[in-house]
Design a protein around this motif. Structure first.
Motif, PDB file in Angstrom:
ATOM      1  N   LEU A  18       0.849  -1.255   0.071  1.00  0.00           N
ATOM      2  CA  LEU A  18       0.061   0.116  -0.004  1.00  0.00           C
ATOM      3  C   LEU A  18       1.170   1.058  -0.240  1.00  0.00           C
ATOM      4  O   LEU A  18       1.321   1.198   0.755  1.00  0.00           O
ATOM      5  CB  LEU A  18      -1.048   0.082   1.113  1.00  0.00           C
ATOM      6  CG  LEU A  18      -2.568  -0.632   1.547  1.00  0.00           C
ATOM      7  CD1 LEU A  18      -3.083  -0.784   2.637  1.00  0.00           C
ATOM      8  CD2 LEU A  18      -2.934  -0.344   0.043  1.00  0.00           C
ATOM      9  N   THR A  19       0.627   2.445  -0.708  1.00  0.00           N
ATOM     10  CA  THR A  19       1.010   4.041  -0.528  1.00  0.00           C
ATOM     11  C   THR A  19       0.689   4.512  -0.303  1.00  0.00           C
ATOM     12  O   THR A  19      -0.681   4.623  -0.307  1.00  0.00           O
ATOM     13  CB  THR A  19       1.290   3.796  -1.690  1.00  0.00           C
ATOM     14  OG1 THR A  19       2.116   3.072  -2.711  1.00  0.00           O
ATOM     15  CG2 THR A  19       2.373   5.461  -1.624  1.00  0.00           C
ATOM     16  N   LEU A  20       0.575   4.852   1.033  1.00  0.00           N
ATOM     17  CA  LEU A  20       0.077   6.044   2.183  1.00  0.00           C
ATOM     18  C   LEU A  20       0.148   7.472   1.395  1.00  0.00           C
ATOM     19  O   LEU A  20       1.584   7.879   1.439  1.00  0.00           O
ATOM     20  CB  LEU A  20       0.157   6.039   3.743  1.00  0.00           C
ATOM     21  CG  LEU A  20      -0.210   4.708   3.811  1.00  0.00           C
ATOM     22  CD1 LEU A  20       0.279   4.703   5.622  1.00  0.00           C
ATOM     23  CD2 LEU A  20      -1.690   4.217   3.548  1.00  0.00           C
ATOM     24  N   SER A  21      -0.452   8.378   1.547  1.00  0.00           N
ATOM     25  CA  SER A  21       0.047   9.839   1.719  1.00  0.00           C
ATOM     26  C   SER A  21      -1.222  10.989   2.402  1.00  0.00           C
ATOM     27  O   SER A  21      -1.513  10.718   3.004  1.00  0.00           O
ATOM     28  CB  SER A  21      -0.672  10.517  -0.220  1.00  0.00           C
ATOM     29  OG  SER A  21      -0.014   9.140  -1.209  1.00  0.00           O
ATOM     30  N   CYS A  22       0.183  12.245   2.740  1.00  0.00           N
ATOM     31  CA  CYS A  22       0.288  12.921   4.227  1.00  0.00           C
ATOM     32  C   CYS A  22      -0.426  14.549   2.435  1.00  0.00           C
ATOM     33  O   CYS A  22       0.883  14.491   2.611  1.00  0.00           O
ATOM     34  CB  CYS A  22       1.056  12.948   5.145  1.00  0.00           C
ATOM     35  SG  CYS A  22       0.004  13.946   6.134  1.00  0.00           S
ATOM     36  N   SER A  70       8.586   9.097   1.512  1.00  0.00           N
ATOM     37  CA  SER A  70       9.996   9.793   0.945  1.00  0.00           C
ATOM     38  C   SER A  70       9.242  11.648   1.066  1.00  0.00           C
ATOM     39  O   SER A  70       7.946  11.489   1.917  1.00  0.00           O
ATOM     40  CB  SER A  70       9.945   9.555  -0.334  1.00  0.00           C
ATOM     41  OG  SER A  70       8.155   8.844  -1.154  1.00  0.00           O
ATOM     42  N   ARG A  71       9.732  12.332   1.055  1.00  0.00           N
ATOM     43  CA  ARG A  71       8.191  13.868   0.625  1.00  0.00           C
ATOM     44  C   ARG A  71       8.648  14.389  -0.351  1.00  0.00           C
ATOM     45  O   ARG A  71       9.603  14.137  -0.470  1.00  0.00           O
ATOM     46  CB  ARG A  71       9.023  14.738   2.180  1.00  0.00           C
ATOM     47  CG  ARG A  71      10.451  15.684   2.118  1.00  0.00           C
ATOM     48  CD  ARG A  71      11.262  15.374   3.226  1.00  0.00           C
ATOM     49  NE  ARG A  71       9.992  17.277   3.516  1.00  0.00           N
ATOM     50  CZ  ARG A  71      10.465  17.695   4.902  1.00  0.00           C
ATOM     51  NH1 ARG A  71      10.258  17.113   5.671  1.00  0.00           N
ATOM     52  NH2 ARG A  71       9.901  18.695   5.320  1.00  0.00           N
ATOM     53  N   ASP A  72       7.830  15.522  -1.122  1.00  0.00           N
ATOM     54  CA  ASP A  72       7.685  15.895  -1.555  1.00  0.00           C
ATOM     55  C   ASP A  72       7.845  17.619  -1.453  1.00  0.00           C
ATOM     56  O   ASP A  72       6.875  18.040  -1.146  1.00  0.00           O
ATOM     57  CB  ASP A  72       6.676  16.001  -2.832  1.00  0.00           C
ATOM     58  CG  ASP A  72       6.880  16.377  -3.847  1.00  0.00           C
ATOM     59  OD1 ASP A  72       7.362  18.001  -4.041  1.00  0.00           O
ATOM     60  OD2 ASP A  72       6.517  16.394  -5.503  1.00  0.00           O
ATOM     61  N   ASN A  73       8.744  18.345  -1.369  1.00  0.00           N
ATOM     62  CA  ASN A  73       8.747  19.612  -0.653  1.00  0.00           C
ATOM     63  C   ASN A  73       8.091  21.210  -1.422  1.00  0.00           C
ATOM     64  O   ASN A  73       7.475  21.946  -1.037  1.00  0.00           O
ATOM     65  CB  ASN A  73      10.473  20.414  -0.309  1.00  0.00           C
ATOM     66  CG  ASN A  73      10.637  19.563   0.791  1.00  0.00           C
ATOM     67  OD1 ASN A  73      10.274  18.521   1.869  1.00  0.00           O
ATOM     68  ND2 ASN A  73      12.190  19.672   0.842  1.00  0.00           N
ATOM     69  N   THR A  79       4.818  10.389   1.885  1.00  0.00           N
ATOM     70  CA  THR A  79       4.217   9.545   0.581  1.00  0.00           C
ATOM     71  C   THR A  79       5.151   8.526   2.296  1.00  0.00           C
ATOM     72  O   THR A  79       6.050   8.306   2.407  1.00  0.00           O
ATOM     73  CB  THR A  79       4.971   9.418  -0.367  1.00  0.00           C
ATOM     74  OG1 THR A  79       3.817  10.173  -0.685  1.00  0.00           O
ATOM     75  CG2 THR A  79       4.145   7.842  -0.808  1.00  0.00           C
ATOM     76  N   LEU A  80       4.214   7.070   2.415  1.00  0.00           N
ATOM     77  CA  LEU A  80       4.296   5.849   2.538  1.00  0.00           C
ATOM     78  C   LEU A  80       4.613   4.793   1.981  1.00  0.00           C
ATOM     79  O   LEU A  80       3.427   4.332   1.790  1.00  0.00           O
ATOM     80  CB  LEU A  80       3.595   5.749   4.269  1.00  0.00           C
ATOM     81  CG  LEU A  80       4.794   4.609   5.341  1.00  0.00           C
ATOM     82  CD1 LEU A  80       5.874   4.843   5.724  1.00  0.00           C
ATOM     83  CD2 LEU A  80       4.131   4.252   6.559  1.00  0.00           C
ATOM     84  N   GLN A  81       5.547   4.271   1.413  1.00  0.00           N
ATOM     85  CA  GLN A  81       5.215   3.048   0.241  1.00  0.00           C
ATOM     86  C   GLN A  81       5.438   1.904   1.342  1.00  0.00           C
ATOM     87  O   GLN A  81       6.308   1.651   1.866  1.00  0.00           O
ATOM     88  CB  GLN A  81       6.021   3.347  -0.504  1.00  0.00           C
ATOM     89  CG  GLN A  81       6.686   1.764  -1.511  1.00  0.00           C
ATOM     90  CD  GLN A  81       4.947   1.160  -1.813  1.00  0.00           C
ATOM     91  OE1 GLN A  81       4.734   2.549  -2.408  1.00  0.00           O
ATOM     92  NE2 GLN A  81       4.727   0.347  -1.913  1.00  0.00           N
ATOM     93  N   MET A  82       4.616   0.914   1.708  1.00  0.00           N
ATOM     94  CA  MET A  82       4.591   0.360   2.521  1.00  0.00           C
ATOM     95  C   MET A  82       4.477  -1.643   1.369  1.00  0.00           C
ATOM     96  O   MET A  82       3.608  -1.672   1.043  1.00  0.00           O
ATOM     97  CB  MET A  82       2.889   0.159   3.448  1.00  0.00           C
ATOM     98  CG  MET A  82       2.987   1.378   4.456  1.00  0.00           C
ATOM     99  SD  MET A  82       2.001   1.084   6.147  1.00  0.00           S
ATOM    100  CE  MET A  82       1.045   0.847   4.696  1.00  0.00           C
TER     101      MET A  82
END
Length: 114
Positions: A18-22, A70-73, A79-82
């Motif tokens: 799963l890929t989580l996004s914030c 990872s982050r996109d500044n 993002t959390l890739q699980m």
């Protein structure tokens, strides 16, 4: 105004991904280390992984080698890739600063079950 909006959770079988996004508001994202936390039923909230504004990462022992933060500044997102998910990864996942800000978003539920 503070904003932390998590998404991407769901039901997945053991071994799945799963890929989580914030999405975070700019006023708390810029220049701060960001993290993913999780809270399983009946347990304390725990720190899963974090990433500094410069991209240095840290992972909890239980997820190291399976999760990637990872982050996109430019977009104020984390993002959390699980991968290789296990039933014990089942929890509500939250993003926040390190140390955590007093405000928490609604989180996103991750359920790992066959």
């Amino acid at each position: 105004q503070v904003q932390l909006v998590e998404s991407g959770g769901g039901l997945v079988q053991p071994g799945g991904s799963l890929t989580l996004s914030c999405a975070a508001s700019k006023n708390i994202f810029n220049g701060n280390a960001m993290a993913w936390y999780r809270q399983a039923p009946g347990k304390e909230r725990e720190l899963v992984a974090h990433i500094t504004s410069g991209g240095t990462t840290w992972y909890g022992a239980s997820v190291k080698g399976r999760f990637t933060i990872s982050r996109d500044n430019a977009k104020n997102t984390v993002t959390l890739q699980m991968n290789s998910l296990k039933p014990e990864d089942t929890a509500v996942y939250y993003c926040n600063l390190v140390p955590a800000y007093s405000y928490w978003g609604q989180g996103t539920q991750v359920t790992v079950s066959s």
